[in-house]
Design a protein around this motif. Structure first.
Motif, mmCIF file in Angstrom:
data_model
loop_
_atom_site.group_PDB
_atom_site.id
_atom_site.type_symbol
_atom_site.label_atom_id
_atom_site.label_comp_id
_atom_site.label_asym_id
_atom_site.label_seq_id
_atom_site.Cartn_x
_atom_site.Cartn_y
_atom_site.Cartn_z
ATOM 1 N N VAL A 47 37.972 31.192 31.543
ATOM 2 C CA VAL A 47 38.841 32.114 32.260
ATOM 3 C C VAL A 47 38.201 33.496 32.185
ATOM 4 C CG1 VAL A 47 41.166 33.095 32.449
ATOM 5 C CG2 VAL A 47 40.863 30.734 31.622
ATOM 6 N N PHE A 48 38.051 34.114 33.343
ATOM 7 C CA PHE A 48 37.430 35.427 33.429
ATOM 8 C C PHE A 48 38.354 36.379 34.163
ATOM 9 C CE2 PHE A 48 33.951 32.638 32.616
ATOM 10 C CZ PHE A 48 33.092 33.378 31.821
ATOM 11 N N VAL A 49 38.405 37.626 33.704
ATOM 12 C CA VAL A 49 39.249 38.638 34.318
ATOM 13 C C VAL A 49 38.401 39.753 34.901
ATOM 14 C CG1 VAL A 49 41.266 38.187 32.877
ATOM 15 C CG2 VAL A 49 39.613 39.867 32.142
ATOM 16 N N ALA A 50 38.874 40.273 36.025
ATOM 17 C CA ALA A 50 38.289 41.469 36.626
ATOM 18 C C ALA A 50 39.173 42.630 36.189
ATOM 19 C CB ALA A 50 38.275 41.349 38.147
ATOM 20 N N VAL A 51 38.572 43.623 35.541
ATOM 21 C CA VAL A 51 39.339 44.762 35.039
ATOM 22 C C VAL A 51 38.740 46.066 35.537
ATOM 23 C CG1 VAL A 51 40.147 43.556 32.971
ATOM 24 C CG2 VAL A 51 38.028 44.851 32.881
ATOM 25 N N VAL A 64 44.100 44.839 34.752
ATOM 26 C CA VAL A 64 43.622 43.567 35.285
ATOM 27 C C VAL A 64 43.890 43.557 36.784
ATOM 28 C CG1 VAL A 64 43.972 41.060 35.288
ATOM 29 C CG2 VAL A 64 43.945 42.312 33.125
ATOM 30 N N VAL A 65 42.833 43.334 37.581
ATOM 31 C CA VAL A 65 42.990 43.302 39.036
ATOM 32 C C VAL A 65 42.772 41.908 39.607
ATOM 33 C CG1 VAL A 65 42.496 45.754 39.371
ATOM 34 C CG2 VAL A 65 40.609 44.095 39.391
ATOM 35 N N GLY A 66 42.317 40.965 38.786
ATOM 36 C CA GLY A 66 42.135 39.600 39.255
ATOM 37 C C GLY A 66 41.605 38.719 38.138
ATOM 38 N N PHE A 67 41.618 37.415 38.389
ATOM 39 C CA PHE A 67 41.052 36.488 37.423
ATOM 40 C C PHE A 67 40.819 35.136 38.072
ATOM 41 C CE2 PHE A 67 45.414 35.086 37.110
ATOM 42 C CZ PHE A 67 45.384 33.780 36.639
ATOM 43 N N TYR A 68 40.027 34.324 37.390
ATOM 44 C CA TYR A 68 39.846 32.932 37.808
ATOM 45 C C TYR A 68 39.685 32.058 36.574
ATOM 46 C CZ TYR A 68 34.768 32.927 36.929
ATOM 47 O OH TYR A 68 33.524 32.968 36.349
ATOM 48 N N ALA A 69 39.921 30.757 36.775
ATOM 49 C CA ALA A 69 39.729 29.772 35.710
ATOM 50 C C ALA A 69 38.882 28.638 36.258
ATOM 51 C CB ALA A 69 41.073 29.238 35.222
ATOM 52 N N LEU A 70 37.767 28.391 35.611
ATOM 53 C CA LEU A 70 36.863 27.306 35.978
ATOM 54 C C LEU A 70 37.021 26.180 34.973
ATOM 55 C CD1 LEU A 70 34.459 26.159 37.637
ATOM 56 C CD2 LEU A 70 32.954 27.384 36.038
ATOM 57 N N LEU A 71 37.395 25.003 35.466
ATOM 58 C CA LEU A 71 37.456 23.821 34.618
ATOM 59 C C LEU A 71 36.095 23.154 34.690
ATOM 60 C CD1 LEU A 71 40.913 22.324 35.669
ATOM 61 C CD2 LEU A 71 40.418 24.184 34.071
ATOM 62 N N VAL A 72 35.420 23.039 33.585
ATOM 63 C CA VAL A 72 34.060 22.511 33.566
ATOM 64 C C VAL A 72 34.051 20.996 33.666
ATOM 65 C CG1 VAL A 72 31.941 22.347 32.220
ATOM 66 C CG2 VAL A 72 33.150 24.518 32.371
ATOM 67 N N GLU A 73 34.875 20.328 32.879
ATOM 68 C CA GLU A 73 34.868 18.863 32.875
ATOM 69 C C GLU A 73 35.208 18.297 34.246
ATOM 70 O OE1 GLU A 73 33.811 16.891 30.340
ATOM 71 O OE2 GLU A 73 33.294 18.797 29.392
ATOM 72 N N ALA A 74 36.170 18.895 34.921
ATOM 73 C CA ALA A 74 36.582 18.416 36.246
ATOM 74 C C ALA A 74 35.842 19.144 37.367
ATOM 75 C CB ALA A 74 38.091 18.624 36.422
ATOM 76 N N GLY A 88 41.543 43.134 49.395
ATOM 77 C CA GLY A 88 40.837 43.830 50.463
ATOM 78 C C GLY A 88 39.686 44.707 49.996
ATOM 79 N N TYR A 89 39.388 44.681 48.701
ATOM 80 C CA TYR A 89 38.317 45.516 48.155
ATOM 81 C C TYR A 89 37.120 44.705 47.660
ATOM 82 C CZ TYR A 89 41.754 49.229 48.374
ATOM 83 O OH TYR A 89 42.679 50.134 48.831
ATOM 84 N N GLY A 90 37.060 43.426 47.991
ATOM 85 C CA GLY A 90 35.927 42.599 47.614
ATOM 86 C C GLY A 90 36.009 41.997 46.225
ATOM 87 N N ILE A 91 37.133 42.136 45.558
ATOM 88 C CA ILE A 91 37.266 41.612 44.195
ATOM 89 C C ILE A 91 37.234 40.089 44.207
ATOM 90 C CG2 ILE A 91 38.824 41.454 42.212
ATOM 91 C CD1 ILE A 91 39.655 44.402 43.003
#
Length: 162
Positions: A47-51, A64-74, A88-91
């Motif tokens: 899980v990574f956050v854009a700050v 915190v302006v955004g985040f994502y979660a990458l599941l590696v196994e799946a 709208g700012y490219g985040i």
């Protein structure tokens, strides 16, 4: 803006970001009612956050302006959100580029995404390729969802195809 690995103390802010997303208003609100991004989830996944660093005059610290979660196994992009105020700012594009780099570093060549219907255009615009539709699964999900795949290759591939 900086993208960094999420830590336990981010859990509440990520949960608020998910629950407050305008993309989940109206008919989609049931998807985020009671949703929680907990410390256990953050520990188990990438899980990574854009700050953004806030000026001292605005309270300092980071927002915190955004985040994502990458599941590696799946090999799946499980969550991706950008705050309504930061869209709208490219985040989102930067988060996708970062996710592709993380996937590449993990030896993954394809990342699946089951998209929230209003996000379909975004995923197409950042190079995700449509591969099908995931049918509704009542009562949990009452609508069909587009399914995409990111081919993890050179970062320059982001934005091509669709």
């Amino acid at each position: 803006m900086v993208i960094r690995r999420a830590v336990e103390r981010d859990a509440g802010r990520l949960t608020r970001l998910v629950r407050s997303s305008r993309a989940y208003e109206g008919r989609y609100s049931s998807m985020v009612e009671g949703y929680r991004v907990g410390p256990d989830y953050i520990e188990a996944h990438r899980v990574f956050v854009a700050v953004q660093e806030m000026p001292v005059g605005e309270g300092g610290g980071e927002r915190v302006v955004g985040f994502y979660a990458l599941l590696v196994e799946a090999a799946e992009l499980d969550l991706m959100f950008v705050s309504d105020q930061a869209q709208g700012y490219g985040i989102g594009r930067r988060l996708v580029e970062h996710m592709r780099g993380e996937a590449r570093n993990a030896g993954i060549d394809r990342v699946r995404v089951v998209s929230h219907p209003p996000a379909e255009g975004f995923y197409r615009s950042v190079g995700a390729r449509p591969v099908g539709t995931v049918p509704a699964n009542p009562p949990a999900v009452m609508w069909d969802r587009p399914e995409f795949v990111f081919l993890v290759g050179d970062v320059g591939e982001v934005g091509e195809g669709g």
